[in-house]
Design a protein around this motif. Structure first.
Motif, PDB file in Angstrom:
ATOM      1  N   SER A  35       9.158   2.971   2.795  1.00 15.07           N
ATOM      2  CA  SER A  35       7.991   3.712   4.052  1.00 15.07           C
ATOM      3  C   SER A  35       8.559   3.317   5.303  1.00 15.07           C
ATOM      4  O   SER A  35       8.717   4.020   6.145  1.00 15.07           O
ATOM      5  N   TYR A  82      -0.301   1.103   5.692  1.00 13.32           N
ATOM      6  CA  TYR A  82      -0.185   1.705   4.387  1.00 13.32           C
ATOM      7  C   TYR A  82      -1.310   2.220   3.939  1.00 13.32           C
ATOM      8  O   TYR A  82      -2.406   1.356   4.052  1.00 13.32           O
ATOM      9  N   ILE A 142       3.243   9.690   7.190  1.00 12.62           N
ATOM     10  CA  ILE A 142       3.952  10.244   6.090  1.00 12.62           C
ATOM     11  C   ILE A 142       2.755  10.621   5.239  1.00 12.62           C
ATOM     12  O   ILE A 142       1.884   9.993   4.798  1.00 12.62           O
ATOM     13  N   ALA A 145       1.124   6.582   4.747  1.00 13.69           N
ATOM     14  CA  ALA A 145       1.662   5.513   5.648  1.00 13.69           C
ATOM     15  C   ALA A 145       1.675   6.184   7.052  1.00 13.69           C
ATOM     16  O   ALA A 145       1.824   7.324   7.195  1.00 13.69           O
TER      17      ALA A 145
END
Length: 187
Positions: free
Chosen positions: A94, A129, A159, A169
């Motif tokens: 990530s 996250y 994301i 994330a």
């Protein structure tokens, strides 16, 4: 081979002209070739090669109408080599996606406004996250510039799990323009 070397820019959406998109990829490919010539190895090229470029835009900032922002959108599917021991997208992967993807709108905006694509050197990368993504999930990565000055470049990246409609994330990336290498000659 890295996808950045054979991207068909006519297939990328957004409001940036095909000529600007091609100029951007010409510069990006030169950067990649330089790194490859130095023999640098790692996992980044493999993950980057799967990233699909979906949009390249330069827009007026809603909050600062006198300024522009770069925006680039990508897609990638989570695969086995991107997961952690729990079967979810690895935090390191990530972070790699945030790092790579958040750099590109900075370079695009600088190319459009100054004629020079500034990729910069990382000062900080902060990643949050929010939720897991699993193998097979389709990710949509949206990156926009926050500020692009002569000393500091900042962008944000989100994301999204397009399969399950949730934020995976997010991150903020701060960079500074690279400086020329110091001369090795001594006086």
């Amino acid at each position: 081979m890295d996808t950045r070397e054979y991207v068909d820019v006519s297939l990328i959406g957004g409001n940036v002209s095909t000529e600007v998109k091609q100029a951007f990829f010409d510069v990006l490919c030169e950067q990649v070739k330089k790194v490859n010539a130095e023999g640098v190895k790692g996992f980044e090229p493999e993950i980057a090669s799967r990233t699909l470029w979906k949009e390249m835009s330069v827009l007026k900032k809603a909050e600062e109408p006198g300024k522009l922002e770069g925006r680039i959108v990508y897609e990638i599917t989570v695969e086995e080599d991107m997961i952690n021991g729990n079967g979810a997208l690895h935090g390191g992967c990530s972070a790699l996606l945030v790092d790579n993807c958040s750099t590109m709108p900075m370079a695009l905006l600088s190319l459009v406004t100054t004629g020079h694509a500034e990729f910069g050197v990382s000062k900080s990368l902060n990643v949050l996250y929010h939720a897991p993504a699993m193998v097979g999930d389709r990710l949509r990565i949206v990156s926009t510039t926050l500020s692009c000055g002569s000393r500091v470049l900042t962008s944000r990246c989100e994301i999204w799990d397009a399969t399950n409609h949730r934020l995976i994330a997010s991150g903020v990336h701060t960079k500074m323009p690279g400086s020329a290498p110091k001369s090795s000659a001594k006086l």
